[in-house]
Scaffold this active site. Structure first.
Site, PDB file in Angstrom:
ATOM      1  NE  ARG A  52      -3.893   0.147   2.102  1.00 53.75           N
ATOM      2  CZ  ARG A  52      -5.160  -0.017   1.713  1.00 53.75           C
ATOM      3  NH1 ARG A  52      -5.650  -1.234   1.539  1.00 53.75           N
ATOM      4  NH2 ARG A  52      -5.932   1.022   1.507  1.00 53.75           N
ATOM      5  CD  GLU A 158      -8.748 -11.144  -6.439  1.00 54.40           C
ATOM      6  OE1 GLU A 158      -7.607 -11.293  -6.926  1.00 54.40           O
ATOM      7  OE2 GLU A 158      -8.979 -11.026  -5.231  1.00 54.40           O
ATOM      8  CG  HIS A 197     -12.575  -8.014   0.184  1.00 48.69           C
ATOM      9  ND1 HIS A 197     -11.427  -7.267   0.257  1.00 48.69           N
ATOM     10  CD2 HIS A 197     -13.357  -7.579   1.176  1.00 48.69           C
ATOM     11  CE1 HIS A 197     -11.531  -6.406   1.234  1.00 48.69           C
ATOM     12  NE2 HIS A 197     -12.689  -6.573   1.826  1.00 48.69           N
TER      13      HIS A 197
HETATM   14  N1  PXP Z   1      -8.120  -9.821  -3.219  1.00 51.90           N
HETATM   15  C1  PXP Z   1      -7.842  -8.497  -3.253  1.00 51.90           C
HETATM   16  C2  PXP Z   1      -7.638  -7.846  -4.576  1.00 51.90           C
HETATM   17  C3  PXP Z   1      -7.702  -7.766  -2.051  1.00 51.90           C
HETATM   18  O1  PXP Z   1      -7.420  -6.449  -2.103  1.00 51.90           O
HETATM   19  C4  PXP Z   1      -7.834  -8.444  -0.825  1.00 51.90           C
HETATM   20  C5  PXP Z   1      -7.637  -7.697   0.455  1.00 51.90           C
HETATM   21  O2  PXP Z   1      -6.365  -7.184   0.512  1.00 51.90           O
HETATM   22  C6  PXP Z   1      -8.112  -9.816  -0.851  1.00 51.90           C
HETATM   23  C7  PXP Z   1      -8.269 -10.474  -2.064  1.00 51.90           C
HETATM   24  C8  PXP Z   1      -8.212 -10.624   0.411  1.00 51.90           C
HETATM   25  O3  PXP Z   1      -9.292 -10.180   1.169  1.00 51.90           O
HETATM   26  P1  PXP Z   1      -9.432 -10.709   2.661  1.00 51.90           P
HETATM   27  O4  PXP Z   1      -8.242 -10.233   3.398  1.00 51.90           O
HETATM   28  O5  PXP Z   1     -10.717 -10.082   3.118  1.00 51.90           O
HETATM   29  O6  PXP Z   1      -9.505 -12.211   2.590  1.00 51.90           O
END
Ligand code: PXP
Length: 246
Positions: A52, A158, A197
């Site tokens: 980040r 994604e 996510h």
């Molecule tokens: N995919 C992406 C593009 C993300 O930004 C995130 C969170 O950083 C995730 C997957 C994973 O999400 P979580 O941490 O909620 O499992």
């Protein structure tokens, strides 16, 4: 791709929050590189890290340490900025997932507006692709975002599963339907769909059963569970739940 025999669903484990815990004390422990080795042992197919802008978890030096620690492919989540492009081109991860990023958010709260940001994204997608990095766009499961990904020439999208993960009651089936339909639409148009996510042991199976999905990226829940059962067991259990429905 035949949907009757979907290929094995890959599991990318996002290890950002190992770095969150490390950074809470400013030292070296727990080490994200060690976490990456355990993920490999537990049957994870890739390591996902989000560098980040504010470096709140993963830091620049983690990128090569994590990559060197394991032979697993690295998926770098990155904002569409010149700084991140330069870092991605230097590190050459297997994949780069372009995510929206706002400094004030706790996590990536919504999908990338690929449709509204074509001109900003086009040179970034092109430069990453030219460098042999597989580009993915983190989008909401919406037709116009898939069309935008096609126009940008991104090979992967994604889907942000946050709305599905947070839905309750009848909303769950509605959010699920959107992802099912958009996975089919993406695949039909030659784009490989991934999802991630907010996925947990409780909500992962309906998503994992979507035959066109090739990869899930899961982080926060797995690292949280690791506190109780250990990282290897946490990843293995997710892997088993995913495999059960394929
Ligand atoms: N995919 C992406 C593009 C993300 O930004 C995130 C969170 O950083 C995730 C997957 C994973 O999400 P979580 O941490 O909620 O499992």
């Amino acid at each position: 791709m035949s949907v009757l025999n979907p290929p094995r669903l890959r599991l990318g484990v996002n290890i950002d929050h190992v770095a969150t815990i490390r950074n809470a004390r400013g030292g070296e422990h727990p080490d994200p590189a060690r976490a990456a080795q355990i993920v490999a042992r537990a049957g994870g197919d890739g390591i996902t890290v989000h560098l980040r802008e504010d470096r709140r978890h993963i830091r620049d030096e983690d990128l090569h340490r994590v990559a060197d620690a394991t032979g697993l492919p690295i998926n770098l989540e990155m904002a569409a900025t010149d700084e991140m492009l330069e870092i991605a081109l230097r590190h050459r991860p297997h994949a780069a997932c372009i995510v929206p990023e706002r400094r004030e958010e706790r996590t990536t709260e919504g999908g990338l507006d690929a449709a509204g940001q074509h001109n900003r994204l086009a040179p970034i997608v092109a430069r990453l692709s030219d460098a042999g990095i597989r580009v993915s766009l983190f989008i909401a499961p919406e037709p116009r975002q898939i069309e935008a990904a096609m126009k940008l020439g991104a090979p992967v999208v994604e889907f942000h599963t946050g709305e599905y993960a947070h839905a309750t009651g009848e909303q769950v089936a509605y959010e699920m339907r959107r992802i099912v339909d958009m996975a089919a639409l993406a695949a039909k148009n030659g784009i490989e769909p991934h999802a991630g996510h907010g996925l947990t042991y409780e909500n992962v199976q309906p998503i994992a059963a979507i035959p066109q999905l090739a990869e899930l990226n899961i982080g926060h829940y797995l690292i949280g569970e690791a506190i109780f059962i250990g990282l290897e067991a946490s990843v293995k259990k997710m892997r088993a739940l995913m495999d059960e429905v394929r």
